[in-house]
Design an enzyme around this catalytic site. Structure first.
Site, PDB file in Angstrom:
ATOM      1  N   SER A 148       0.955  -1.061   0.083  1.00  0.00           N
ATOM      2  CA  SER A 148       0.060  -0.022  -0.071  1.00  0.00           C
ATOM      3  C   SER A 148       0.921   1.400  -0.133  1.00  0.00           C
ATOM      4  CB  SER A 148      -0.990  -0.127   1.102  1.00  0.00           C
ATOM      5  OG  SER A 148      -1.628   1.358   1.536  1.00  0.00           O
ATOM      6  N   HIS A 158      -8.320   0.741  -4.326  1.00  0.00           N
ATOM      7  CA  HIS A 158      -9.093   0.764  -3.280  1.00  0.00           C
ATOM      8  C   HIS A 158      -9.756   1.979  -2.976  1.00  0.00           C
ATOM      9  CE1 HIS A 158      -9.695  -0.291   1.308  1.00  0.00           C
ATOM     10  NE2 HIS A 158     -10.806  -0.131   0.856  1.00  0.00           N
ATOM     11  N   MET A 165     -12.010   4.356  -0.846  1.00  0.00           N
ATOM     12  CA  MET A 165     -12.584   4.440   0.306  1.00  0.00           C
ATOM     13  C   MET A 165     -13.438   5.983   0.130  1.00  0.00           C
ATOM     14  SD  MET A 165      -9.895   3.091   2.656  1.00  0.00           S
ATOM     15  CE  MET A 165      -8.586   3.237   1.316  1.00  0.00           C
TER      16      MET A 165
HETATM   17  C1  DX5 Z   1      -6.682   1.300   5.410  1.00  0.00           C
HETATM   18  C2  DX5 Z   1      -6.095   1.115   4.082  1.00  0.00           C
HETATM   19  C3  DX5 Z   1      -5.008  -0.120   4.240  1.00  0.00           C
HETATM   20  C4  DX5 Z   1      -3.801   0.621   5.260  1.00  0.00           C
HETATM   21  C5  DX5 Z   1      -2.681  -0.587   5.073  1.00  0.00           C
HETATM   22  O1  DX5 Z   1      -7.481   2.254   5.629  1.00  0.00           O
HETATM   23  O2  DX5 Z   1      -7.013   0.683   3.430  1.00  0.00           O
HETATM   24  O3  DX5 Z   1      -4.454  -0.187   3.011  1.00  0.00           O
HETATM   25  O4  DX5 Z   1      -3.194   1.711   4.679  1.00  0.00           O
HETATM   26  O5  DX5 Z   1      -1.757  -0.084   5.847  1.00  0.00           O
HETATM   27  P1  DX5 Z   1      -1.196  -1.136   7.201  1.00  0.00           P
HETATM   28  O6  DX5 Z   1      -0.660  -2.351   6.444  1.00  0.00           O
HETATM   29  O7  DX5 Z   1      -0.200  -0.276   7.568  1.00  0.00           O
HETATM   30  O8  DX5 Z   1      -2.290  -1.313   8.086  1.00  0.00           O
HETATM   31 ZN    ZN Z   2      -6.436  -0.454   1.305  1.00  0.00          ZN
END
Ligand code: DX5
Ligand code: ZN
Length: 219
Positions: free
Chosen positions: A6, A64, A66
């Site tokens: 990510s 992704h 959000m």
């Molecule tokens: C959370 C995101 C994730 C997150 C992953 O809102 O969708 O992709 O950033 O990061 P880690 O692995 O640090 O939880």
């Molecule tokens: Zn994510």
């Protein structure tokens, strides 16, 4: 197991450099966390940033969303170079239409579920998704602690997909994934693991990728 690092945890001043480093480390997918400050209490990249980085990378862009009402931006992200586009079941009123539209635009369609959203949210869209993203933290921030309830949710989802004849449908897990929970998640049925802080916090990337792969297959 596919690892999708990510970019939320990468240095935003050096995204082009990071993408090149990931590619030379042997990574195949990269995860873009798009946040709108409404669906989640944070903001990150928009479609213009994704589009700007598309020409410098051959990685599979796993995007992704959000964001509220993601149906407003599907074509924008396709034009920006997204190959997998994931929407939250909680954020779109007409989930089946949104997933069908993502496929019609030529992308693979993913549906994400927050930790408190039951698997029954998928009941009537099982044939419309190429991937289900199980959130293992409440979305909005990197570096949060993995919720252990995720293991049972992933196992139940794998059984549900298999029973529906959807062995091909990927399960992605996102949030707090690390070297310790990677193995149990893959054994529960996850095929794609997203990692932000546990990946980018531990260079060099080639060694980190190898550790994730090694830990994913320990029996
Ligand atoms: C959370 C995101 C994730 C997150 C992953 O809102 O969708 O992709 O950033 O990061 P880690 O692995 O640090 O939880
Ligand atoms: Zn994510």
């Amino acid at each position: 197991m596919i690892l999708s690092p990510s970019l939320l945890s990468a240095d935003c001043g050096r995204l082009a450099w990071t993408l090149a480093e990931l590619e030379s480390a042997g990574v195949k997918w990269v995860h873009w966390d798009i946040m709108d400050g409404r669906f989640v209490p944070n903001m990150t990249f928009g479609q213009h940033v994704v589009r700007g980085l598309r020409p410098v990378s051959k990685l599979f862009f796993d995007v992704h969303l959000m964001i509220e009402e993601p149906e407003r931006y599907l074509a924008d992200f396709r034009d920006a170079g997204a190959q997998m586009l994931v929407v939250h079941a909680e954020a779109t009123r007409h989930l089946q239409r949104t997933l069908a539209e993502i496929r019609r635009l030529g992308m693979r369609a993913g549906v994400a579920l927050n930790p408190a959203t039951p698997l029954t949210a998928l009941d009537y869209v099982m044939d419309d998704a190429d991937m289900v993203l199980i959130m293992s933290v409440n979305p909005g921030f990197g570096g949060q602690t993995f919720l252990p309830s995720t293991f049972a949710k992933v196992s139940a989802l794998r059984r549900k997909l298999d029973a529906a004849g959807r062995q091909d449908c990927l399960i992605q897990v996102d949030g707090g994934v690390n070297l310790e929970n990677a193995g149990p998640l893959v054994r529960a049925g996850a095929g794609v693991l997203v990692s932000g802080s546990a990946f980018f916090g531990h260079p060099p990337y080639r060694e980190r990728l190898e550790s994730f792969i090694k830990n994913s297959f320990v029996v």
